[in-house]
Design an enzyme around this catalytic site. Structure first.
Site, PDB file in Angstrom:
ATOM      1  CG  ASP A  83      -6.749   9.652  80.469  1.00 39.21           C
ATOM      2  OD1 ASP A  83      -5.971   9.667  81.445  1.00 39.21           O
ATOM      3  OD2 ASP A  83      -6.946   8.634  79.767  1.00 39.21           O
ATOM      4  CG  ASN A 103       0.918  11.844  84.743  1.00 36.81           C
ATOM      5  OD1 ASN A 103       1.797  11.277  85.386  1.00 36.81           O
ATOM      6  ND2 ASN A 103      -0.341  11.428  84.708  1.00 36.81           N
ATOM      7  CE1 TYR A 124       6.666   3.507  81.627  1.00 37.10           C
ATOM      8  CE2 TYR A 124       8.729   3.390  82.842  1.00 37.10           C
ATOM      9  CZ  TYR A 124       7.408   3.797  82.758  1.00 37.10           C
ATOM     10  OH  TYR A 124       6.836   4.493  83.795  1.00 37.10           O
ATOM     11  CB  THR A 181      -1.434   3.652  89.414  1.00 36.50           C
ATOM     12  OG1 THR A 181      -0.496   3.177  88.430  1.00 36.50           O
ATOM     13  CG2 THR A 181      -0.786   4.705  90.287  1.00 36.50           C
TER      14      THR A 181
HETATM   15  P1  NAP Z   1      -2.459   4.978  85.050  1.00 37.89           P
HETATM   16  O1  NAP Z   1      -3.203   4.859  86.326  1.00 37.89           O
HETATM   17  O2  NAP Z   1      -2.565   3.893  84.041  1.00 37.89           O
HETATM   18  O3  NAP Z   1      -2.818   6.383  84.373  1.00 37.89           O
HETATM   19  C1  NAP Z   1      -2.307   6.743  83.121  1.00 37.89           C
HETATM   20  C2  NAP Z   1      -3.426   7.399  82.332  1.00 37.89           C
HETATM   21  O4  NAP Z   1      -2.879   7.845  81.074  1.00 37.89           O
HETATM   22  C3  NAP Z   1      -4.554   6.424  82.000  1.00 37.89           C
HETATM   23  O5  NAP Z   1      -5.812   7.016  82.257  1.00 37.89           O
HETATM   24  C4  NAP Z   1      -4.341   6.171  80.521  1.00 37.89           C
HETATM   25  O6  NAP Z   1      -5.516   5.841  79.836  1.00 37.89           O
HETATM   26  C5  NAP Z   1      -3.811   7.517  80.067  1.00 37.89           C
HETATM   27  N1  NAP Z   1      -3.202   7.418  78.758  1.00 37.89           N
HETATM   28  C6  NAP Z   1      -2.435   6.416  78.264  1.00 37.89           C
HETATM   29  N2  NAP Z   1      -2.076   6.680  77.008  1.00 37.89           N
HETATM   30  C7  NAP Z   1      -2.650   7.882  76.681  1.00 37.89           C
HETATM   31  C8  NAP Z   1      -2.666   8.666  75.502  1.00 37.89           C
HETATM   32  N3  NAP Z   1      -2.015   8.279  74.407  1.00 37.89           N
HETATM   33  N4  NAP Z   1      -3.345   9.830  75.511  1.00 37.89           N
HETATM   34  C9  NAP Z   1      -4.004  10.227  76.616  1.00 37.89           C
HETATM   35  N5  NAP Z   1      -4.042   9.518  77.762  1.00 37.89           N
HETATM   36  C10 NAP Z   1      -3.363   8.342  77.791  1.00 37.89           C
HETATM   37  O7  NAP Z   1      -0.897   5.122  85.334  1.00 37.89           O
HETATM   38  P2  NAP Z   1      -0.045   5.961  86.402  1.00 37.89           P
HETATM   39  O8  NAP Z   1       0.698   4.977  87.197  1.00 37.89           O
HETATM   40  O9  NAP Z   1      -0.844   7.003  87.070  1.00 37.89           O
HETATM   41  O10 NAP Z   1       1.021   6.602  85.401  1.00 37.89           O
HETATM   42  C11 NAP Z   1       1.112   7.991  85.157  1.00 37.89           C
HETATM   43  C12 NAP Z   1       2.522   8.284  84.691  1.00 37.89           C
HETATM   44  O11 NAP Z   1       3.443   7.903  85.716  1.00 37.89           O
HETATM   45  C13 NAP Z   1       2.957   7.516  83.432  1.00 37.89           C
HETATM   46  O12 NAP Z   1       3.725   8.375  82.607  1.00 37.89           O
HETATM   47  C14 NAP Z   1       3.839   6.414  83.982  1.00 37.89           C
HETATM   48  O13 NAP Z   1       4.796   5.979  83.042  1.00 37.89           O
HETATM   49  C15 NAP Z   1       4.476   7.130  85.156  1.00 37.89           C
HETATM   50  N6  NAP Z   1       5.019   6.251  86.173  1.00 37.89           N
HETATM   51  C16 NAP Z   1       4.222   5.329  86.781  1.00 37.89           C
HETATM   52  C17 NAP Z   1       4.781   4.487  87.721  1.00 37.89           C
HETATM   53  C18 NAP Z   1       3.962   3.401  88.398  1.00 37.89           C
HETATM   54  O14 NAP Z   1       4.572   2.497  88.975  1.00 37.89           O
HETATM   55  N7  NAP Z   1       2.634   3.454  88.391  1.00 37.89           N
HETATM   56  C19 NAP Z   1       6.135   4.605  88.041  1.00 37.89           C
HETATM   57  C20 NAP Z   1       6.907   5.569  87.415  1.00 37.89           C
HETATM   58  C21 NAP Z   1       6.333   6.403  86.466  1.00 37.89           C
HETATM   59  P3  NAP Z   1      -5.819   4.283  79.570  1.00 37.89           P
HETATM   60  O15 NAP Z   1      -6.099   3.684  80.897  1.00 37.89           O
HETATM   61  O16 NAP Z   1      -6.986   4.331  78.645  1.00 37.89           O
HETATM   62  O17 NAP Z   1      -4.551   3.738  78.943  1.00 37.89           O
END
Ligand code: NAP
Length: 250
Positions: free
Chosen positions: A38, A91, A157, A192
């Site tokens: 991360d 992810n 997105y 999240t």
């Molecule tokens: P999250 O809690 O924000 O976790 C995402 C993590 O990825 C964060 O720790 C973030 O760090 C890290 N990250 C972002 N850009 C990065 C980079 N360039 N290199 C390395 N790490 C990076 O979000 P989440 O909801 O668990 O999302 C995980 C995945 O699920 C994502 O691909 C998202 O698009 C997908 N998703 C989420 C949802 C939803 O509703 N939550 C729905 C559908 C799909 P920072 O905090 O420093 O940015």
């Protein structure tokens, strides 16, 4: 009872928070050694500490997944530290800019494609040769409901996540006979930190999009990812597993 991933090594990106953290902890609980990746050093160390406190094994690696050299280094770390790579969860993701197509800035579009789509390519580009060296493997890429349907104000997105859906299918077909299964996961809105970055949208508006009348949890997504990664999903390949409380069924 034997654990699902005993003796195997996994790599998880976006492991400092949300879905990535839940999957990292579940993989470790099921016996995998996990390289957790991360940008967020503090969150990553918290994930690794939680895993080791539970008596399992994790190695944190701070990296920007939009940089192919850093992704290559993460895969090399898995092999040098644990001797093999068997499982990967690509992810890490960001929400990207909001607005109609012609109102968003080009730099925001490019960054979203780099993090949410190109990073998945870099991941598989280095993970697949490592898995072939290990004799096979299983990869899950995080797409979204927005990798299956559109919404007008999240063009970068939606574009990136549809790209992940297609890239997953093409890669799955390409490596099906070589012992690597590749699938995508498509969560609805999950509670999240990520959803706080969706500009101009109230939580109640997101909830109302789901027939089940609530947001999902990272644990609910993790259980589906763990199944896809495991041998229990031995005939699931190139599939899109939707975990969305009915969002796309309407
Ligand atoms: P999250 O809690 O924000 O976790 C995402 C993590 O990825 C964060 O720790 C973030 O760090 C890290 N990250 C972002 N850009 C990065 C980079 N360039 N290199 C390395 N790490 C990076 O979000 P989440 O909801 O668990 O999302 C995980 C995945 O699920 C994502 O691909 C998202 O698009 C997908 N998703 C989420 C949802 C939803 O509703 N939550 C729905 C559908 C799909 P920072 O905090 O420093 O940015």
């Amino acid at each position: 009872m034997s654990k699902k991933f005993e003796g195997r090594t996994a790599l998880v990106t976006g492991a400092a928070s949300g879905i990535g953290r839940a999957v990292s902890e579940d993989l470790a609980r099921e016996g995998a050694s996990v390289v957790v990746v991360d940008l967020d050093r503090e969150g990553l160390e918290a994930t690794a500490a939680a895993i080791t406190a539970a008596g399992a094994v994790a190695t944190p690696f701070v990296a920007d997944v939009a940089d192919p050299e850093m992704v290559r280094a993460a895969v090399e770390l898995a092999e040098s530290e644990y001797g093999r790579l068997d499982l990967a969860f690509n992810n890490a993701g960001i929400t990207g800019p909001s607005g109609l197509l012609a109102d968003i800035d080009v730099a925001g579009y490019q960054r979203t494609i780099n993090v949410n789509l190109n990073a998945v390519f870099y991941g598989m580009y280095y993970e697949i040769p490592a898995m072939l060296r290990a004799g096979g493997g299983s990869i899950v890429n995080t797409s979204s409901i927005l990798g299956l349907v559109g919404t007008p104000t999240a063009v970068p997105y939606v574009t990136a996540k549809h790209g992940v859906t297609g890239m997953t299918k093409a890669a799955a077909v390409g490596y099906a006979e070589k012992g690597i299964r590749i699938n995508s996961i498509h969560p609805g809105y999950i509670d999240t930190p990520l959803i706080k970055h969706i500009a101009g949208v109230q939580r109640s508006a997101l909830v109302s999009l789901h027939p089940q009348g609530r947001l999902g949890t990272d644990q609910e997504v993790s259980r589906a990812v763990i199944w896809l990664l495991s041998d229990e999903a031995s005939f699931a390949n190139g599939t899109q597993l939707v975990v969305d409380g009915g969002y796309t069924a309407r």
